[in-house]
Design a protein around this motif. Structure first.
Motif, PDB file in Angstrom:
ATOM      1  N   TRP A 247      28.229  46.564  22.132  1.00 42.16           N
ATOM      2  CA  TRP A 247      27.530  47.723  22.709  1.00 42.16           C
ATOM      3  C   TRP A 247      27.609  47.674  24.230  1.00 42.16           C
ATOM      4  N   LEU A 248      27.274  46.505  24.773  1.00 43.57           N
ATOM      5  CA  LEU A 248      27.317  46.370  26.233  1.00 43.57           C
ATOM      6  C   LEU A 248      28.740  46.550  26.749  1.00 43.57           C
ATOM      7  N   GLY A 249      29.709  45.983  26.015  1.00 46.21           N
ATOM      8  CA  GLY A 249      31.100  46.067  26.439  1.00 46.21           C
ATOM      9  C   GLY A 249      31.600  47.500  26.482  1.00 46.21           C
ATOM     10  N   VAL A 250      31.284  48.266  25.440  1.00 46.51           N
ATOM     11  CA  VAL A 250      31.729  49.665  25.403  1.00 46.51           C
ATOM     12  C   VAL A 250      31.122  50.433  26.577  1.00 46.51           C
ATOM     13  N   HIS A 251      29.836  50.245  26.777  1.00 50.27           N
ATOM     14  CA  HIS A 251      29.190  51.042  27.814  1.00 50.27           C
ATOM     15  C   HIS A 251      29.588  50.608  29.216  1.00 50.27           C
ATOM     16  N   SER A 252      29.772  49.302  29.422  1.00 50.49           N
ATOM     17  CA  SER A 252      30.138  48.909  30.783  1.00 50.49           C
ATOM     18  C   SER A 252      31.605  49.220  31.053  1.00 50.49           C
ATOM     19  N   GLY A 253      32.453  49.159  30.017  1.00 48.06           N
ATOM     20  CA  GLY A 253      33.855  49.523  30.224  1.00 48.06           C
ATOM     21  C   GLY A 253      34.014  51.010  30.484  1.00 48.06           C
ATOM     22  N   TRP A 254      33.240  51.812  29.775  1.00 46.23           N
ATOM     23  CA  TRP A 254      33.339  53.272  29.903  1.00 46.23           C
ATOM     24  C   TRP A 254      32.966  53.719  31.296  1.00 46.23           C
TER      25      TRP A 254
ATOM     26  N   GLY B 165      27.784  40.513  35.231  1.00 44.34           N
ATOM     27  CA  GLY B 165      27.231  39.387  35.979  1.00 44.34           C
ATOM     28  C   GLY B 165      26.371  38.508  35.093  1.00 44.34           C
ATOM     29  N   ILE B 166      25.451  39.121  34.377  1.00 45.55           N
ATOM     30  CA  ILE B 166      24.525  38.346  33.546  1.00 45.55           C
ATOM     31  C   ILE B 166      25.266  37.638  32.418  1.00 45.55           C
ATOM     32  N   SER B 167      26.176  38.379  31.746  1.00 48.99           N
ATOM     33  CA  SER B 167      26.810  37.755  30.587  1.00 48.99           C
ATOM     34  C   SER B 167      27.729  36.618  31.019  1.00 48.99           C
TER      35      SER B 167
ATOM     36  N   GLN C  43      31.591  36.809  25.521  1.00 49.13           N
ATOM     37  CA  GLN C  43      33.009  36.985  25.185  1.00 49.13           C
ATOM     38  C   GLN C  43      33.260  38.330  24.520  1.00 49.13           C
ATOM     39  N   TYR C  44      32.273  38.833  23.767  1.00 51.23           N
ATOM     40  CA  TYR C  44      32.456  40.164  23.197  1.00 51.23           C
ATOM     41  C   TYR C  44      32.380  41.220  24.288  1.00 51.23           C
ATOM     42  N   VAL C  45      31.470  41.002  25.235  1.00 53.51           N
ATOM     43  CA  VAL C  45      31.368  41.957  26.342  1.00 53.51           C
ATOM     44  C   VAL C  45      32.697  42.046  27.068  1.00 53.51           C
ATOM     45  N   THR C  46      33.272  40.890  27.416  1.00 53.94           N
ATOM     46  CA  THR C  46      34.482  40.922  28.236  1.00 53.94           C
ATOM     47  C   THR C  46      35.666  41.509  27.462  1.00 53.94           C
ATOM     48  N   VAL C  47      35.826  41.091  26.200  1.00 57.82           N
ATOM     49  CA  VAL C  47      36.963  41.619  25.430  1.00 57.82           C
ATOM     50  C   VAL C  47      36.820  43.124  25.242  1.00 57.82           C
ATOM     51  N   MET C  48      35.627  43.544  24.838  1.00 56.44           N
ATOM     52  CA  MET C  48      35.428  44.965  24.552  1.00 56.44           C
ATOM     53  C   MET C  48      35.544  45.777  25.830  1.00 56.44           C
ATOM     54  N   ARG C  49      34.963  45.250  26.906  1.00 59.19           N
ATOM     55  CA  ARG C  49      34.995  45.975  28.169  1.00 59.19           C
ATOM     56  C   ARG C  49      36.442  46.195  28.615  1.00 59.19           C
TER      57      ARG C  49
END
Lengths: 375, 352
Positions: free
Chosen positions: B144-151, B163-165, B233-239
């Motif tokens: 969820w975080l990855g999609v929104h921060s990448g978008w 930063g936090i993750s 790691q999910y945040v970074t990959v998804m982002r």
């Protein structure tokens, strides 16, 4: 090919009703798109004051070199880019940039993109790709029939063979037809096509262009075709607008602009077309490629203008190309052919500097099927 | 057999312009599955060899370490060697090891005097509970975080999330676990003791629903630790894969059809960006069985990770060998599953 009976009764022109004074299908007034500064460079004036009309049932070609702002203009026309100033009018009504107004607008104005492979979602079947628009706009009744009809109008016949396929299973021409079918499925009144055939090979290009012409004839579709290809403009367009560095520099009927160009930039573009018995040398534009972050003062074409370069010292000073701003070309229906050039204004129809005689654009004029294509 | 499959598969794969159905005929899929299963079996065979070499041929003398600190006679040592089967020739030991493993017999733990297989079976469920919950939560949170921060990359939300993750990703697990333990379990200053310090349930745990609540209460801290460390790691990959999708013209097409920004994101960009994340998720799922040795040890969670830690202290070689094989097998199995799932998610892979 189906019998080309005029199918306009079912087309959007009929549903719009007989409008008095026929407002333009699409019109822009004083349109400016400025991209914010990036990477130490100033703001980029991608589109810098454009008035343009697209009449109903008309095909208008927007010509210009890469980076002249033609794609940005196309995106602003379909409401994907919000103009910095100026407005887009659909049938005389200014476009508002709210979610619902844009959605309603996109029911009628569709975009066809350059790279057909990329313009389709690789995980969507042809059916899903074409059905997405109708589904979104609540046209769920007879959806399958609508999709089939759009596919067969786009030349994918029989449509059943294509419904379950994925984009990677199609050829480039078929992919482009799917993209077009996706636009047609909404029965749009206007199609804005950004380089619709640039990535296709010659035989497929011809077919796609024929398709655009047929749709205009059968459905009364209006189309703005963005291209850098003059031959394409010659083959399908009613009118041509030539764009340079965010402005329209010459606009008129296809015969006027391509056979009797007056603007030095249009002439330079036409002079490099290949042709057999050409007695004149091509005018190769020199100087830096136009930079929308640093638009020259006066006439924005003067640093590269062969007509201006050919003038002598006093003549140059008198022409004032470097200081006098040019007016924005109007979009009035009665304005006829116009060119934004100080040198043209001075001497009616031919630039004073005379950058070669304006002959027929050999390459374009002899393009195969040119005449019947423009029936 | 493979020739037959070839012949069946070819027409489906060619996909000339006139053919009626896309490549969904089962033959190419079976062929694909067979090749992937074969590859997995080869991996498992290699794992068996490595497992045997690592634990059976190590220069350490297990008899010596087992009897360390106790007066033992040479005869007793010899008896122990015989009991453990260490007096057999190496090839004999290898063959019986392979045969036993394939029948699900992993030997007896020296330390617990129990079959390794039943020990692992007993400890498997707590581990699945802990790491399964933690993985599920971190996948949902991270994607969820990855999609929104990448978008909206470059936005304040994106910078904050990344930063936090990444900070939490860089923190040593044992350190974070102990900090949480001190702050939230022991209680620090005004913070009362909120959660139990370890174990999976209280000694006087009630039965029925009360027991479920008690286990959940014990689960909070270890689960929180794992989620905090892993979700990055999910945040970074998804982002990054969402950012890759951003440039694609089909998003523009979708927008031009009239989809709103969030619809373009949820219907087009996110599902397509999910593909690379699937690989990461399944790799991570493979380690779910392996658990988290650190987290389980700090919180004394009675799972496979903690069991491995206990085995290491002796060293209890049959037990280590057993957990090694189970961990490796689960990674191999999950990779196999990832390949299969990938095929269903991506029509381009499906067609190959």
């Amino acid at each position: 090919m189906s019998a080309s009976a005029p199918a306009s009764a079912a087309g959007p022109t009929a549903s719009a009703g007989p409008a008095e004074a026929a407002p333009a299908a699409l019109e822009v007034r004083g349109l400016t798109v400025v991209h914010p500064p990036r990477g130490g460079r100033g703001p980029a004036r991608a589109v810098d004051g454009v008035d343009l009309r697209l009449e109903q049932g008309e095909i208008l070609a927007l010509i210009g070199e890469s980076g002249c702002g033609k794609s940005t203009l196309a995106r602003a026309l379909v409401g994907l880019t919000r103009p910095t100033s100026g407005e887009v009018l659909y049938r005389g009504t200014p476009l508002r940039y709210t979610g619902s107004a844009l959605k309603a607008y996109r029911r009628h104005t569709q975009l066809v993109l350059q790279d057909p492979g990329g313009a389709l979602n690789p995980r969507q079947t042809v059916f899903d790709a074409v059905a997405e628009g109708p589904r979104l706009h609540g046209l769920k009744e007879g959806l399958e029939e609508r999709v089939r009809s759009a596919l067969s109008r786009a030349g994918l016949r029989p449509p059943e063979d294509f419904l379950a396929r994925y984009p990677h299973q199609l050829s480039g021409g078929q992919q482009q037809r799917v993209v077009i079918a996706g636009a047609l499925a909404l029965d749009p009144a206007v199609v804005v096509a950004d380089e619709p055939v640039a990535s296709l090979d010659a035989s497929v290009r011809g077919e796609i262009l024929q398709l655009v012409l047929r749709l205009r004839d059968e459905l009364g579709l209006s189309a703005l075709v963005v291209s850098h290809d003059l031959g394409l403009a010659w083959n399908i367009a009613d009118r041509v607008a030539v764009m340079y560095l965010g402005r329209i520099v010459e606009v008129g009927t296809v015969e006027d602009v391509l056979l009797r160009p007056v603007h030095p930039y249009t002439r330079a573009l036409l002079s490099v077309l290949p042709g057999p018995d050409r007695g004149r040398r091509p005018t190769v534009l020199t100087g830096e490629a136009p930079d929308p972050t640093a638009v020259p003062a006066g006439c924005r074409f003067h640093p590269r203008c062969p007509a201006w370069a050919a003038l002598d010292g006093p003549g140059r000073e008198a022409a004032g190309c470097t200081v006098r701003e040019l007016p924005v070309l109007t979009a009035d229906p009665g304005a006829g052919r116009q060119a934004a050039c100080h040198l043209v204004d001075a001497a009616a129809d031919t630039p004073a500097g005379g950058a070669g005689t304006a002959g027929a654009p050999g390459g374009a004029a002899q393009a195969p099927g040119a005449e019947d294509g423009r029936g | 057999m493979s020739d037959l499959l070839d012949a069946v598969a070819l027409p489906g794969r060619e996909e000339p312009a006139g053919s009626s159905r896309p490549g969904r005929s089962p033959a190419p899929f079976l062929r694909y599955l067979a090749s992937k299963v074969a590859a997995a079996l080869v991996s498992f065979a290699v794992t068996l060899v490595i497992g045997f070499v690592l634990f059976s041929l190590m220069p350490a003398n297990p008899v010596q370490s087992l009897t360390r600190g106790r007066p033992t006679s040479a005869a007793q040592m010899e008896h122990l060697r015989h009991q453990l089967g260490l007096d057999q020739p190496v090839w004999h030991r290898f063959l019986s090891f392979v045969g036993d493993t394939l029948q699900g017999r992993l030997g007896d733990s020296w330390q617990f005097q129990q079959p390794v297989a039943s020990l692992i079976g007993e400890r498997l469920w707590p581990t699945l509970l802990l790491t399964g919950t933690a993985t599920l939560l971190s996948v949902v949170l991270g994607l969820w975080l990855g999609v929104h921060s990448g978008w909206r990359h470059g936005s304040r939300f994106d910078r904050l999330t990344s930063g936090i993750s990444l900070t939490l990703w860089s923190v040593p697990t044992f350190w974070l676990a102990m900090i949480l333990l001190v702050v939230l379990s022991t209680g620090l200053g005004p913070i009362p003791s909120l959660f139990p310090a370890g174990g999976m349930s209280d000694a006087y745990s009630p039965s029925g629903f009360g027991h479920v609540l008690d286990v959940a209460h014990h689960l909070v801290l270890p689960c929180l630790t794992m989620v905090l460390v892993v979700f990055a790691q999910y945040v970074t990959v998804m982002r990054s894969s969402v950012i890759d999708e951003l440039g694609n013209p089909y998003l523009l097409t979708a927008r031009a059809k009239g989809l709103m920004d969030s619809q373009v994101r949820n219907r087009h960009a996110a599902p397509n960006a999910l593909l690379p994340s699937v690989t990461v998720i399944f790799l991570q799922l493979g380690t779910v069985v392996g658990g988290a040795i650190t987290v389980e040890t700090v919180y004394s969670w009675p799972g496979l990770g903690f069991l491995t830690y206990q085995a290491l202290q002796v060293p209890d070689l049959p037990l280590l060998q057993g957990t090694f094989i189970v961990f490796s097998a689960s990674v191999i199995l999950m990779n196999l599953l990832a390949d299969v799932v990938y095929r269903f998610l991506d029509p381009r892979v499906r067609a190959q």
